[in-house]
Design an enzyme around this catalytic site. Sequence first.
Site, PDB file in Angstrom:
ATOM      1  N   LYS A  49       0.851  -1.194   0.000  1.00  0.00           N
ATOM      2  CA  LYS A  49       0.000   0.000   0.000  1.00  0.00           C
ATOM      3  C   LYS A  49       0.884   1.240   0.000  1.00  0.00           C
ATOM      4  CE  LYS A  49      -3.736  -2.373   2.391  1.00  0.00           C
ATOM      5  NZ  LYS A  49      -4.356  -2.746   3.656  1.00  0.00           N
ATOM      6  N   GLN A  93      -4.832  -1.655   9.886  1.00  0.00           N
ATOM      7  CA  GLN A  93      -4.609  -2.956   9.242  1.00  0.00           C
ATOM      8  C   GLN A  93      -5.127  -4.076  10.147  1.00  0.00           C
ATOM      9  OE1 GLN A  93      -3.340  -3.457   6.047  1.00  0.00           O
ATOM     10  NE2 GLN A  93      -3.945  -5.568   6.404  1.00  0.00           N
ATOM     11  N   ASP A 116     -11.309   2.674   4.462  1.00  0.00           N
ATOM     12  CA  ASP A 116     -11.765   1.318   4.156  1.00  0.00           C
ATOM     13  C   ASP A 116     -13.291   1.241   4.078  1.00  0.00           C
ATOM     14  OD1 ASP A 116      -9.702  -0.487   3.696  1.00  0.00           O
ATOM     15  OD2 ASP A 116      -9.231  -0.698   5.825  1.00  0.00           O
TER      16      ASP A 116
END
Length: 282
Positions: A49, A93, A116
């Site tokens: 990422k 994460q 997200d």
Amino acid sequence: MALILDGKKLRDELLEKLKSELDGYSIMPKLVVILVGDNPASKLYVNNKQKTAEKLGIISEVLTYPDSVTEEELLLKINELNSDISVNAILVQLPLPKHINKYKIINAISPIKDVDGFTPENLGKLLSGEIPYVYPCTPKGIFLLLDKYGISVEGKHVVIVGRSNIVGKPLSAMMLNSNATVTICHSHTKNLKEITKTADILVSAVGRDLIKDDMVRNDAVVVDVGIFKDEFGKTRGDVDFANVSKQVEAISPVPGGVGPMTITSLMLNTVELYKFQNLKKL
Ligand code: NAP
């Protein structure tokens, strides 16, 4: 041979377009990733990422914490990031260590920085048919991929195998909102094969060798979300690609299908949040 839904090619196209847009920005969007513990897969994902963000000029900061970090420490940091105007996007994460309540942590992220799309506000908007600030990355990537190849979901029977909060559940809501007829399957589903055979579009998000050629129709579109290493250490998906690709209409490969689209969606989401926050300030 089926049409290959090429996520790498679409990623390159979309990120090139995004890069030229970002080249015109005087202040770059900033993404902050919170990484807890030593999980090698998480480290690899975060690294990918970060590399992609750097290539685009997006500022990407990774805050790493040991497994022993407390919920309070993480909540304090998230509150700080929520009020820091230089931060546009926050990603925690997953998975988090067992002593940390992941819902409490995710719920603390401001919905307008929730890159997200996992906060209750964004998921609630999705379920009620309202437009969330951003769509969860993997389902969004699947939509971008289908759209690229002119595959409409309207009126189609979409069978989703896997009901996780990050793929199956949000994808089912997005499919419903796009007028698909949706069936969700999971580990308790009886007669899986009978159900998958009725799919116009089959999405598998399980993480094990599962979908064989006798489980799909010849005119089906197959989207493989699963990623795992087989006994020879080879990266593969849920679908028996070699045989299924001989008979279906279209299929996404692993690697090179949904994976690159997930990371692309993360970059697109970061820029969307940046734009939203900057518009709000005007
Ligand atoms: P997850 O939380 O690992 O859950 C797996 C799902 O599969 C569960 O809903 C489980 O059912 C279901 N399942 C397990 N065995 C099954 C079986 N035999 N028949 C039918 N359903 C079964 O899911 P996830 O986090 O969404 O990950 C799924 C896979 O996708 C993993 O390989 C992951 O690495 C991959 N992934 C890829 C991307 C990408 O960008 N390509 C993104 C996210 C995830 P229960 O709910 O009943 O346990």
